[in-house]
Structure formats: structure tokens, C-alpha cells
Design a protein around this motif. Structure first.
Motif, mmCIF file in Angstrom:
data_model
loop_
_atom_site.group_PDB
_atom_site.id
_atom_site.type_symbol
_atom_site.label_atom_id
_atom_site.label_comp_id
_atom_site.label_asym_id
_atom_site.label_seq_id
_atom_site.Cartn_x
_atom_site.Cartn_y
_atom_site.Cartn_z
ATOM 1 N N ALA A 69 0.830 -1.200 0.000
ATOM 2 C CA ALA A 69 0.000 0.000 0.000
ATOM 3 C C ALA A 69 0.868 1.255 0.000
ATOM 4 O O ALA A 69 0.593 2.225 -0.717
ATOM 5 C CB ALA A 69 -0.932 -0.010 1.206
ATOM 6 N N GLU A 79 -3.662 -3.479 -5.403
ATOM 7 C CA GLU A 79 -4.352 -3.720 -4.139
ATOM 8 C C GLU A 79 -3.610 -4.755 -3.295
ATOM 9 O O GLU A 79 -3.339 -5.858 -3.774
ATOM 10 C CB GLU A 79 -5.777 -4.218 -4.405
ATOM 11 N N LYS A 138 -10.764 -5.648 -5.758
ATOM 12 C CA LYS A 138 -10.774 -5.009 -7.069
ATOM 13 C C LYS A 138 -11.625 -5.763 -8.091
ATOM 14 O O LYS A 138 -12.400 -5.123 -8.831
ATOM 15 C CB LYS A 138 -9.330 -4.849 -7.583
ATOM 16 N N MET A 166 -4.967 -0.186 -10.678
ATOM 17 C CA MET A 166 -4.710 0.004 -9.250
ATOM 18 C C MET A 166 -4.064 -1.249 -8.664
ATOM 19 O O MET A 166 -4.377 -2.374 -9.063
ATOM 20 C CB MET A 166 -6.030 0.307 -8.526
ATOM 21 N N TYR A 203 2.857 1.785 -3.450
ATOM 22 C CA TYR A 203 2.042 2.221 -4.579
ATOM 23 C C TYR A 203 1.044 3.318 -4.185
ATOM 24 O O TYR A 203 0.045 3.522 -4.882
ATOM 25 C CB TYR A 203 1.287 1.033 -5.180
ATOM 26 N N ASN A 231 -1.968 4.668 -6.545
ATOM 27 C CA ASN A 231 -3.348 4.366 -6.176
ATOM 28 C C ASN A 231 -4.147 5.633 -5.889
ATOM 29 O O ASN A 231 -5.330 5.728 -6.232
ATOM 30 C CB ASN A 231 -3.377 3.442 -4.956
ATOM 31 N N LYS A 276 -7.705 0.063 2.168
ATOM 32 C CA LYS A 276 -6.468 -0.712 2.066
ATOM 33 C C LYS A 276 -5.380 0.032 1.289
ATOM 34 O O LYS A 276 -4.194 -0.276 1.433
ATOM 35 C CB LYS A 276 -6.741 -2.067 1.389
ATOM 36 N N THR A 277 -5.775 0.988 0.458
ATOM 37 C CA THR A 277 -4.798 1.643 -0.418
ATOM 38 C C THR A 277 -4.519 3.097 -0.047
ATOM 39 O O THR A 277 -3.504 3.656 -0.463
ATOM 40 C CB THR A 277 -5.278 1.594 -1.884
#
Length: 418
Positions: A3, A202, A77, A200, A6, A10, A137-138
Motif C-alpha cells: 500500500a 491492491e 478489485k 490500481m 504504490y 493508487n 487498504k490503499t
């Protein structure tokens, strides 16, 4: 670790999805475009007044029924990508139907629009628990207010152009093709979600998230949360009355068009006012939510609804009446920045689908009461509906005042009597 690595990617992709989604919904606005379209097709006040009820039941009610499955998934996702199609394709089919057949079959066109409203929002209701979990989560909690504010701010910077385009299309294309084209343009913008979410990255869900939880265990967990979390109960009551009060915004545009005998192109003016409001309100709401918590914004939203409903009833001119459009747009900002975000903070990240689902279930169930607003509008006129919404906004303020913001702040002090 994934997380954090990225995060920038994201954050950017989530923002792009939000920006294109909001622009798309300007062309499909359930507060201005669709009510006026339905009115021009000959829909009754009752049918038009059903829009907020149909929308809210679709978008809020399903959340609790998918929460258990969403919570048990390692990745969300794929769920968002699949259910997102249901949230978008109905606009394509209804737009095409209206383009070719609305002139000769206006009642069928009305049905197709109302069906699209229900199915698209049902898709949204199925998507939201997975989307909020994916966002949690992101994107860290300290950036979520800014993320949603950025999504809204950037989209409404472009919203001025959208409003001008809406105005031009409604003036220069024949009815009903003009409104149909708006629906198809809106659908095109909504489909930008596919590349946004596909790219994205995840991370897997927390190991604390329950896997293959039995239905009985899940229901017991829900009961325990409601029994033990008094602040959540007060917040749910506040959201119920806030939702009833916000139903008034769906009636503002068609009420003004009829009251002042405005042309259809007035919808473009309403969109420009909404865009201007968003440009001012979103940075402010984003900063306030990050500094003071999202409950503070709920207070501002309830206060704006109180003023908007009073103004729309008692304003003596068209210009003053437009203040209600701006105030309603401000509340729409509150919904976008804070109403979908605050439930995410009541529990741990892996519990987000549960809290989002609980709030959505009660708000969706209460939205059935908005059907009564449709009957009131048909029988007594929109001003009576606006006054009912005013009372609901006052009650929502009371319950928000009894709620402690999840980050530990008491926004206002009203003694909580057992």
C-alpha cells in the motif's frame, strides 16, 4: 508495504475514477437533469418524487447483504470491476431507448429512466462496500478527506464546461434527443472506471479479516455492534433523518422550472451553480474533515439543508431561490466528502464493510419513507415536502450532536440520556 509503495499511483487512479464519475453524473444528475427530463416527458409529480427513494433504496439497502462476502475476500478489485458494470450499463440502454423511442413512447421512456435509476444505484450499493474496503487498504485515513475533496474539486473545475455543454445541447438539439445525448455522454465518462481500477495495485486483506464466516455468526456480530456502540446508533439515526431531509434537493430543480416557467436549458445554469459551489466547498470540507473529523461536516450539511428548505419555500424571487440550489449542492459535497467516509472510521479496516453495510441498511430502509413524500407532493405540492424535510434536518442535527466522532472528538455537547 504494498500500500505504501504504490500510494501515489493508487491515490492518482482513485482520484481519476472519482473525477470522471462525478462529471458523468452531472450529465445524469438525479437532482436536475433527470427530474426535468421526466417532467418534459409528462411524468407526474409522484413519479418524479420517487427518484430519491428509488436511488437511496438501491444504493444503501444492498450493502449489508454483500458485506459478509466482501469482508471475506483477499482482494476487492475484481468485485468493483464486475459490479461497476451494473452501476453504469443501465444508463447506456436507457439513453439509447430514449433517443430512438421517447418521442412516440414517452411512458415507456419514463419507465426506462426510472429502471435505470434503480439498477444503476443497486449496482452502486453492491459496489460500495468493496470500494470503501479497497480505498481503506490503499489510502491511509489521514489522506482520505483530501482524496475525496480532490475528486470533487477537480471534477467541478471541469463542471463549468459541463454546465455550458449541457446548456448548449438542451438549446440546440431537439427534444427528447437532447436529454438522451446527455445520458449517453454521462455513460461515457462513467466508463473511465475500468482503466482506473484495472491499473490500481491492491494489497491482500488483513489476516484479521474473518474468512468463510457463517451467516449466523455474522448476524450475531451485527447485533453486538449495534448493542454496544451507542455512538454508531446515534449516527445511524442522524443519517436516517439527514437522508430524509436531503430528499428535498431532488425537487428543487423541477420546482423552480415549473414555478418560474423556465426553459429546459436552465438545467445548465443549475449545473454551473453546483460546479461553483463545489469549487468553494470541497477544499474547505476536505480541510475541516482532516482537522476536525467528518462528523463536523455532517453538522454543516444539516444546517445547510435547514436553510435551503426554508429559502426554497419563502424566497420571493428566482434569483434568491437559486441560493437553495447552491446550498443543496453544498450538502452534496458533504455527502461525497464525509457521508460515505465517516462509517469507514467506526471500526478496524477489515470491519469497514460491516459498518458501511449497517449504516446503508438503515438508511436504505428509511428511504422507503420518501415514497410518502411523493404522495405528499402529488396531493399538497412541493412546499409541504420541503417543510417536512426542514423538520427532518433539525432532527438530524440533534442526533449528530449526541454522537462522538470516531476519532474521539465531541463535535457538540448534548447529554446522552439512557
Amino acid at each position: 508495504m504494498t500500500a505504501q509503495k504504490y500510494l501515489k499511483r493508487n491515490f492518482t487512479l482513485n482520484a481519476i475514477d472519482g473525477i470522471t464519475f462525478i462529471i458523468g453524473m452531472m450529465f445524469l444528475s438525479m437532482e436536475s437533469v433527470l427530474p426535468v427530463f421526466l417532467s418534459k416527458l409528462g411524468a407526474s409529480h409522484f413519479v418524479i418524487s420517487l427518484i430519491p427513494a428509488v436511488r437511496n433504496v438501491g444504493i444503501f439497502f444492498p450493502s449489508i447483504f454483500v458485506a459478509r462476502r466482501v469482508q471475506g475476500q483477499l482482494r476487492n478489485k475484481p468485485w468493483v470491476l464486475k459490479s461497476g458494470l451494473l452501476q453504469r450499463l443501465p444508463w447506456l440502454f436507457s439513453g439509447l431507448f430514449c433517443y430512438f423511442f421517447a418521442s412516440d413512447h414517452p411512458q415507456a421512456a419514463i419507465f426506462s429512466i426510472m429502471l435505470a435509476v434503480f439498477l444503476a444505484n443497486l449496482g452502486g450499493g453492491i459496489t460500495i462496500p468493496a470500494f470503501t474496503y479497497l480505498t481503506a487498504k490503499t489510502i491511509p485515513v489521514s489522506l482520505r478527506g483530501r482524496l475525496f475533496a480532490l475528486r470533487n474539486l477537480a471534477s467541478y473545475m471541469l463542471g463549468f464546461l459541463a454546465g455550458l455543454l449541457i446548456n448548449w445541447i438542451l438549446k440546440n438539439l431537439l427534444f427528447p434527443q437532447n436529454f438522451s445525448v446527455l445520458m449517453l455522454i454521462g455513460f461515457s465518462f462513467l466508463m473511465f472506471y475500468l482503466p482506473s481500477f484495472t491499473l490500481m495495485v491492491e494489497p491482500d486483506a488483513s489476516s484479521e479479516a474473518p474468512r468463510n464466516q457463517k451467516r449466523k455468526e455474522f448476524l450475531e456480530r451485527l447485533k453486538k455492534i449495534l448493542r454496544e456502540n451507542r455512538d454508531l446508533r446515534n449516527y445511524i439515526w442522524g443519517r436516517v433523518f439527514f437522508t430524509l431531509a436531503f430528499a428535498s434537493y431532488n425537487f428543487f430543480a423541477v420546482f423552480l422550472v415549473v414555478k418560474y416557467d423556465l426553459p429546459s436549458s436552465a438545467v445548465g445554469t443549475f449545473t454551473i451553480i453546483t460546479a461553483g459551489t463545489y469549487l468553494i466547498a470541497n477544499p474547505l470540507l476536505g480541510i475541516l474533515s482532516d482537522r476536525h473529523g467528518h462528523l463536523f461536516n455532517h453538522f454543516l450539511g444539516s444546517a445547510a439543508l435547514i436553510l435551503a428548505t426554508l429559502n426554497i419555500v419563502f424566497a420571493h424571487s428566482y434569483g434568491i431561490s437559486l441560493i437553495s440550489i447552491a446550498l443543496g449542492s453544498f450538502v452534496l459535497c458533504v455527502q461525497s466528502v464525509s457521508c460515505f467516509t465517516l462509517p469507514m472510521e467506526f471500526g478496524e479496516d477489515h470491519e469497514i464493510p460491516i459498518y458501511v453495510g449497517l449504516v446503508g441498511f438503515f438508511v436504505g430502509a428509511a428511504s422507503l419513507l420518501i415514497i410518502g413524500f411523493a404522495w405528499v407532493a402529488e396531493s399538497f405540492g412541493y412546499p409541504v415536502v420541503f417543510l417536512i424535510c426542514f423538520v427532518s434536518a433539525v432532527i438530524s442535527l440533534f442526533f449528530f450532536a449526541r454522537t462522538t466522532e470516531p476519532r474521539g472528538r465531541k463535535v457538540w455537547a448534548i447529554r446522552d440520556v439512557r
